[in-house]
Design a protein around this motif. Structure first.
Motif, PDB file in Angstrom:
ATOM      1  N   ASP A  77      -9.133  12.000  -5.815  1.00 24.88           N
ATOM      2  CA  ASP A  77      -9.215  13.436  -5.571  1.00 24.88           C
ATOM      3  C   ASP A  77      -8.456  13.819  -4.308  1.00 24.88           C
ATOM      4  O   ASP A  77      -7.758  14.837  -4.262  1.00 24.88           O
ATOM      5  CB  ASP A  77     -10.681  13.869  -5.428  1.00 24.88           C
ATOM      6  CG  ASP A  77     -11.433  13.833  -6.749  1.00 24.88           C
ATOM      7  OD1 ASP A  77     -10.766  13.761  -7.803  1.00 24.88           O
ATOM      8  OD2 ASP A  77     -12.673  13.855  -6.722  1.00 24.88           O
ATOM      9  N   GLN A  78      -8.584  13.012  -3.277  1.00 24.75           N
ATOM     10  CA  GLN A  78      -7.883  13.286  -2.023  1.00 24.75           C
ATOM     11  C   GLN A  78      -6.377  13.191  -2.203  1.00 24.75           C
ATOM     12  O   GLN A  78      -5.624  14.035  -1.707  1.00 24.75           O
ATOM     13  CB  GLN A  78      -8.341  12.308  -0.945  1.00 24.75           C
ATOM     14  CG  GLN A  78      -9.786  12.488  -0.516  1.00 24.75           C
ATOM     15  CD  GLN A  78     -10.191  11.467   0.534  1.00 24.75           C
ATOM     16  OE1 GLN A  78      -9.741  10.327   0.522  1.00 24.75           O
ATOM     17  NE2 GLN A  78     -11.022  11.885   1.465  1.00 24.75           N
ATOM     18  N   PHE A  79      -5.945  12.147  -2.909  1.00 24.73           N
ATOM     19  CA  PHE A  79      -4.517  11.958  -3.132  1.00 24.73           C
ATOM     20  C   PHE A  79      -3.928  13.110  -3.925  1.00 24.73           C
ATOM     21  O   PHE A  79      -2.877  13.662  -3.565  1.00 24.73           O
ATOM     22  CB  PHE A  79      -4.289  10.634  -3.863  1.00 24.73           C
ATOM     23  CG  PHE A  79      -2.847  10.341  -4.167  1.00 24.73           C
ATOM     24  CD1 PHE A  79      -1.876  10.407  -3.175  1.00 24.73           C
ATOM     25  CD2 PHE A  79      -2.458   9.999  -5.453  1.00 24.73           C
ATOM     26  CE1 PHE A  79      -0.548  10.132  -3.454  1.00 24.73           C
ATOM     27  CE2 PHE A  79      -1.129   9.713  -5.740  1.00 24.73           C
ATOM     28  CZ  PHE A  79      -0.172   9.783  -4.746  1.00 24.73           C
ATOM     29  N   PHE A  80      -4.599  13.514  -5.004  1.00 27.04           N
ATOM     30  CA  PHE A  80      -4.087  14.607  -5.820  1.00 27.04           C
ATOM     31  C   PHE A  80      -4.171  15.941  -5.062  1.00 27.04           C
ATOM     32  O   PHE A  80      -3.350  16.831  -5.283  1.00 27.04           O
ATOM     33  CB  PHE A  80      -4.840  14.681  -7.143  1.00 27.04           C
ATOM     34  CG  PHE A  80      -4.390  13.638  -8.132  1.00 27.04           C
ATOM     35  CD1 PHE A  80      -3.305  12.819  -7.866  1.00 27.04           C
ATOM     36  CD2 PHE A  80      -5.051  13.474  -9.338  1.00 27.04           C
ATOM     37  CE1 PHE A  80      -2.884  11.858  -8.780  1.00 27.04           C
ATOM     38  CE2 PHE A  80      -4.637  12.523 -10.266  1.00 27.04           C
ATOM     39  CZ  PHE A  80      -3.557  11.711  -9.977  1.00 27.04           C
ATOM     40  N   ALA A  81      -5.150  16.079  -4.181  1.00 26.12           N
ATOM     41  CA  ALA A  81      -5.216  17.280  -3.345  1.00 26.12           C
ATOM     42  C   ALA A  81      -3.992  17.350  -2.430  1.00 26.12           C
ATOM     43  O   ALA A  81      -3.426  18.432  -2.220  1.00 26.12           O
ATOM     44  CB  ALA A  81      -6.497  17.279  -2.508  1.00 26.12           C
ATOM     45  N   ALA A  82      -3.583  16.197  -1.901  1.00 25.86           N
ATOM     46  CA  ALA A  82      -2.379  16.160  -1.069  1.00 25.86           C
ATOM     47  C   ALA A  82      -1.145  16.540  -1.875  1.00 25.86           C
ATOM     48  O   ALA A  82      -0.272  17.278  -1.401  1.00 25.86           O
ATOM     49  CB  ALA A  82      -2.212  14.777  -0.455  1.00 25.86           C
ATOM     50  N   LEU A  83      -1.055  16.050  -3.113  1.00 24.56           N
ATOM     51  CA  LEU A  83       0.095  16.362  -3.958  1.00 24.56           C
ATOM     52  C   LEU A  83       0.126  17.844  -4.326  1.00 24.56           C
ATOM     53  O   LEU A  83       1.189  18.474  -4.314  1.00 24.56           O
ATOM     54  CB  LEU A  83       0.061  15.515  -5.231  1.00 24.56           C
ATOM     55  CG  LEU A  83       0.196  14.003  -5.027  1.00 24.56           C
ATOM     56  CD1 LEU A  83       0.135  13.280  -6.365  1.00 24.56           C
ATOM     57  CD2 LEU A  83       1.478  13.663  -4.294  1.00 24.56           C
ATOM     58  N   ILE A 194       7.088  12.983  -8.956  1.00 26.43           N
ATOM     59  CA  ILE A 194       6.433  14.120  -8.307  1.00 26.43           C
ATOM     60  C   ILE A 194       7.441  14.946  -7.527  1.00 26.43           C
ATOM     61  O   ILE A 194       7.487  16.181  -7.638  1.00 26.43           O
ATOM     62  CB  ILE A 194       5.303  13.622  -7.389  1.00 26.43           C
ATOM     63  CG1 ILE A 194       4.188  12.995  -8.230  1.00 26.43           C
ATOM     64  CG2 ILE A 194       4.762  14.752  -6.524  1.00 26.43           C
ATOM     65  CD1 ILE A 194       3.273  12.087  -7.437  1.00 26.43           C
ATOM     66  N   PHE A 195       8.262  14.266  -6.728  1.00 22.87           N
ATOM     67  CA  PHE A 195       9.251  14.968  -5.926  1.00 22.87           C
ATOM     68  C   PHE A 195      10.268  15.681  -6.814  1.00 22.87           C
ATOM     69  O   PHE A 195      10.649  16.826  -6.548  1.00 22.87           O
ATOM     70  CB  PHE A 195       9.964  13.971  -5.009  1.00 22.87           C
ATOM     71  CG  PHE A 195      11.054  14.588  -4.184  1.00 22.87           C
ATOM     72  CD1 PHE A 195      10.747  15.445  -3.138  1.00 22.87           C
ATOM     73  CD2 PHE A 195      12.385  14.317  -4.446  1.00 22.87           C
ATOM     74  CE1 PHE A 195      11.745  16.021  -2.365  1.00 22.87           C
ATOM     75  CE2 PHE A 195      13.397  14.888  -3.682  1.00 22.87           C
ATOM     76  CZ  PHE A 195      13.075  15.737  -2.639  1.00 22.87           C
ATOM     77  N   GLY A 196      10.682  15.021  -7.907  1.00 22.30           N
ATOM     78  CA  GLY A 196      11.618  15.657  -8.824  1.00 22.30           C
ATOM     79  C   GLY A 196      11.036  16.903  -9.455  1.00 22.30           C
ATOM     80  O   GLY A 196      11.719  17.931  -9.578  1.00 22.30           O
ATOM     81  N   HIS A 197       9.772  16.833  -9.858  1.00 23.47           N
ATOM     82  CA  HIS A 197       9.108  17.991 -10.463  1.00 23.47           C
ATOM     83  C   HIS A 197       9.082  19.162  -9.485  1.00 23.47           C
ATOM     84  O   HIS A 197       9.446  20.291  -9.843  1.00 23.47           O
ATOM     85  CB  HIS A 197       7.682  17.598 -10.863  1.00 23.47           C
ATOM     86  CG  HIS A 197       6.944  18.668 -11.599  1.00 23.47           C
ATOM     87  ND1 HIS A 197       6.562  18.548 -12.920  1.00 23.47           N
ATOM     88  CD2 HIS A 197       6.486  19.892 -11.201  1.00 23.47           C
ATOM     89  CE1 HIS A 197       5.929  19.642 -13.305  1.00 23.47           C
ATOM     90  NE2 HIS A 197       5.861  20.474 -12.266  1.00 23.47           N
ATOM     91  N   VAL A 198       8.650  18.895  -8.258  1.00 23.98           N
ATOM     92  CA  VAL A 198       8.556  19.962  -7.256  1.00 23.98           C
ATOM     93  C   VAL A 198       9.932  20.520  -6.920  1.00 23.98           C
ATOM     94  O   VAL A 198      10.114  21.738  -6.784  1.00 23.98           O
ATOM     95  CB  VAL A 198       7.852  19.442  -5.985  1.00 23.98           C
ATOM     96  CG1 VAL A 198       7.912  20.480  -4.863  1.00 23.98           C
ATOM     97  CG2 VAL A 198       6.400  19.077  -6.288  1.00 23.98           C
ATOM     98  N   THR A 199      10.923  19.655  -6.801  1.00 17.00           N
ATOM     99  CA  THR A 199      12.272  20.106  -6.475  1.00 17.00           C
ATOM    100  C   THR A 199      12.814  21.035  -7.555  1.00 17.00           C
ATOM    101  O   THR A 199      13.415  22.080  -7.252  1.00 17.00           O
ATOM    102  CB  THR A 199      13.219  18.905  -6.308  1.00 17.00           C
ATOM    103  OG1 THR A 199      12.738  18.062  -5.254  1.00 17.00           O
ATOM    104  CG2 THR A 199      14.633  19.357  -5.973  1.00 17.00           C
ATOM    105  N   LEU A 200      12.609  20.685  -8.817  1.00 11.74           N
ATOM    106  CA  LEU A 200      13.060  21.549  -9.905  1.00 11.74           C
ATOM    107  C   LEU A 200      12.379  22.912  -9.839  1.00 11.74           C
ATOM    108  O   LEU A 200      13.014  23.953 -10.075  1.00 11.74           O
ATOM    109  CB  LEU A 200      12.786  20.879 -11.257  1.00 11.74           C
ATOM    110  CG  LEU A 200      13.662  19.684 -11.607  1.00 11.74           C
ATOM    111  CD1 LEU A 200      13.143  18.993 -12.867  1.00 11.74           C
ATOM    112  CD2 LEU A 200      15.111  20.110 -11.802  1.00 11.74           C
TER     113      LEU A 200
END
Length: 234
Positions: A77-83, A194-200
């Motif tokens: 939960d913490q990790f996904f909250a950070a994402l 994750i980074f690719g998704h956010v960048t797009l």
């Protein structure tokens, strides 16, 4: 004056992008001459590097707040909250995102190393949150033999750097056996996704426009959890 210079540079960045952050523009906003700025920063690149560090520190504080709001019981939960926090910040601050993540470090600071992002304040937040997942859950990861042979030296170097970073940032004794070559390889793959998704999203280049982009991002996180054998944690 140094703080005022960076605040002005940040305002120009937010309004006009990195190309708008010129010494002449900053001087004009502050009512001083451009050469006067060299009393505080060695060069334009030096100023951009200080600005980038400010942004990284801000991002780390925001991600830490998201993690704290997620509670302390479930590392996933913490990790996904950070994402989710990273995505929210990126969409809110596209120009800052572009400076930090879409510019070569060599263009900003004059040098770059493979673990630059991981050793930044926000990078340490991500790495320690991953460690919490490994500490709390038994995850499904590929065996070391699954790492492509051609990539093993690079993955081994990445793992060694991560181990050193974790040893210096985690409060409890770090069990380095938990961070296998397979996990290090998986971390790189997931960060790329994750980074690719956010960048797009930030640059408006998503391949499939959707009425609910939040659900699309959450679906990717669900996929990651299932791949790790942690579907019940989402």
């Amino acid at each position: 004056m140094s703080t005022e210079i960076r605040q002005t540079a940040r305002a120009l960045l937010s309004g006009y992008g990195a190309d708008g952050v010129t010494l002449r523009a900053i001087a004009r906003e502050l009512g001083i001459t451009a050469p006067a700025l060299y009393r505080y920063y060695r060069s334009h690149s030096d100023l951009l590097e200080h600005l980038r560090r400010d942004i990284c520190t801000e991002l780390a504080a925001e991600l830490t707040a998201h993690i704290a709001a997620a509670g302390e019981e479930n590392g996933l939960d913490q990790f996904f909250a950070a994402l989710r926090g990273f995505r929210a910040w990126s969409l809110k601050h596209p120009q800052e995102f572009a400076l930090v993540f879409a510019s070569r470090r060599a263009d900003v600071a004059g040098s770059a190393t493979p673990l630059d992002e991981a050793t930044e304040p926000f990078g340490r937040v991500f790495i320690t949150s991953v460690w919490q997942v490994l500490s709390v859950h038994d995850v499904t990861v590929p065996p070391d033999e699954r790492v492509p042979r051609a990539l093993r030296p690079d993955v081994a170097a990445f793992r060694a750097a991560l181990l050193e970073l974790l040893a210096s940032t985690t409060e409890e004794r770090f069990d380095d056996t938990k961070l296998t070559m397979g996990i290090a390889y998986l971390m790189v793959q997931y960060w790329t996704r994750i980074f690719g998704h956010v960048t797009l999203e930030v640059f408006g280049n998503v391949p499939m426009p959707t009425a609910d982009p939040d659900a699309w991002f959450d679906a990717m996180l669900t996929d990651i959890a299932q791949e790790l054998g942690l579907a019940d944690g989402v």
